[in-house]
Design an enzyme around this catalytic site. Sequence first.
Site, mmCIF file in Angstrom:
data_model
loop_
_atom_site.group_PDB
_atom_site.id
_atom_site.type_symbol
_atom_site.label_atom_id
_atom_site.label_comp_id
_atom_site.label_asym_id
_atom_site.label_seq_id
_atom_site.Cartn_x
_atom_site.Cartn_y
_atom_site.Cartn_z
ATOM 1 C CG LEU A 5 41.955 43.246 24.089
ATOM 2 C CD1 LEU A 5 43.077 43.703 23.038
ATOM 3 C CD2 LEU A 5 43.122 42.622 25.296
ATOM 4 C CB ILE A 13 36.480 35.687 36.097
ATOM 5 C CG1 ILE A 13 36.186 35.191 37.429
ATOM 6 C CG2 ILE A 13 36.591 37.613 36.034
ATOM 7 C CD1 ILE A 13 37.067 35.490 38.518
ATOM 8 C CE1 TYR A 150 46.086 32.282 40.675
ATOM 9 C CE2 TYR A 150 45.708 32.798 43.003
ATOM 10 C CZ TYR A 150 45.339 33.107 41.540
ATOM 11 O OH TYR A 150 44.144 33.697 41.161
#
Length: 292
Positions: A5, A13, A150
Amino acid sequence: MKTVLITGTSKGIGLETALAFGRADYKVFATMRNPENATAFKQKIKDESLDIIISKMDVDSDASVHQCIDAILHEHSSIDVLVNNAGIERHGSVEELKMEDFKATMETNYFGVVRCIHSVLPEMRKNQKGCIINVASVAGHISSSPLGAYSASKFALEAVSEALAQEVKPFNIRVAIVEPGIINTQMANDIAVDDKSIYPHSKRFAGLFSASLQTPTSPTLVADKILEIAESMSWKLRHPVGPDAQPFLDWRKSMNDEKWVDWNAANDDDWYEVVENTFGLNARQDEQIIKL
C-alpha cells in the site's frame, strides 16, 4: 503475491514507486485524494498490464484512512509493505508563514503517517511480518529557512519512525526511513520559485533548488530505493537517496549548531560563495537567468 500500500501516488515519487512495485509483480494499492484525476496513471497501468488498484484515501482524515485500509484488509487479508509517501510542503519564514500552513504540513506529513501505521500495524503484528517505509527527507535532519515548517514535520517523522522500529522488531516487522535530497518533483520546483519574503533565505534557497534542478535527479531513483528496501532483508533504518543527500547531511554534521546558525545568517555574498565552493552550485538566480 506480495502486497504493498502506497500513499500519495498521484505524481512524483509516489507514482513512480507504485509503478516500480507493479513492475516487480506486487499487487499494489495506490492511494490518493483524487483518483478521478489519475487518467494518465490509469492508462499506464492498462498499457503495462500492471496489478495496481487505485483507491481514494485522504491521509488527513481518520475516517478515510480506516475505511480504505479496512476494505483492503477485508478483501486481501494482509498488506506486506506500507509505503508512507504522501506529503505536502509549505515554505516561508516562521514570521510570515500562516498558522494553517504549519498545521497542514504536520497533519499530512506526520499525523497522516501515524494514521496509516495505526491501521496496518495490528495485522502485521498478528502475522509476525511486514515492512513499513516512511519517506522523510534530508530536511528531517537539516533545518534551514524557509523550510522550517516542512523540516519540523520531517524531524517528527524521523523521531516516531525510530521509536516504531524499536517496538516492532521483535515481531519481525522492519521499519525504514528514506531521506531524499533535491529530487525533480513539483514540490522541489515550487521551492525553486522566490516568494519575495522580507527575509533573504527564500531567495537563496530558491536559487539553490533552481541550480540543482538544472541537472535533475529523477523520482525513479527514490522509487527504486524504496523497492530495494522492501525486497531486502536489511534492518538498516535510514537511507539517504540522491547524489546530494549524503553530502548535505555530512555538511551539516561538519558544523556545530552555532556555526550553522551563523552561516545561514550570513550576508548574501558569503552564503552564495559557500554553496558554490562546497557543492559547485551557483545559486545566484540573476546569473542563472543570464546563462539560460
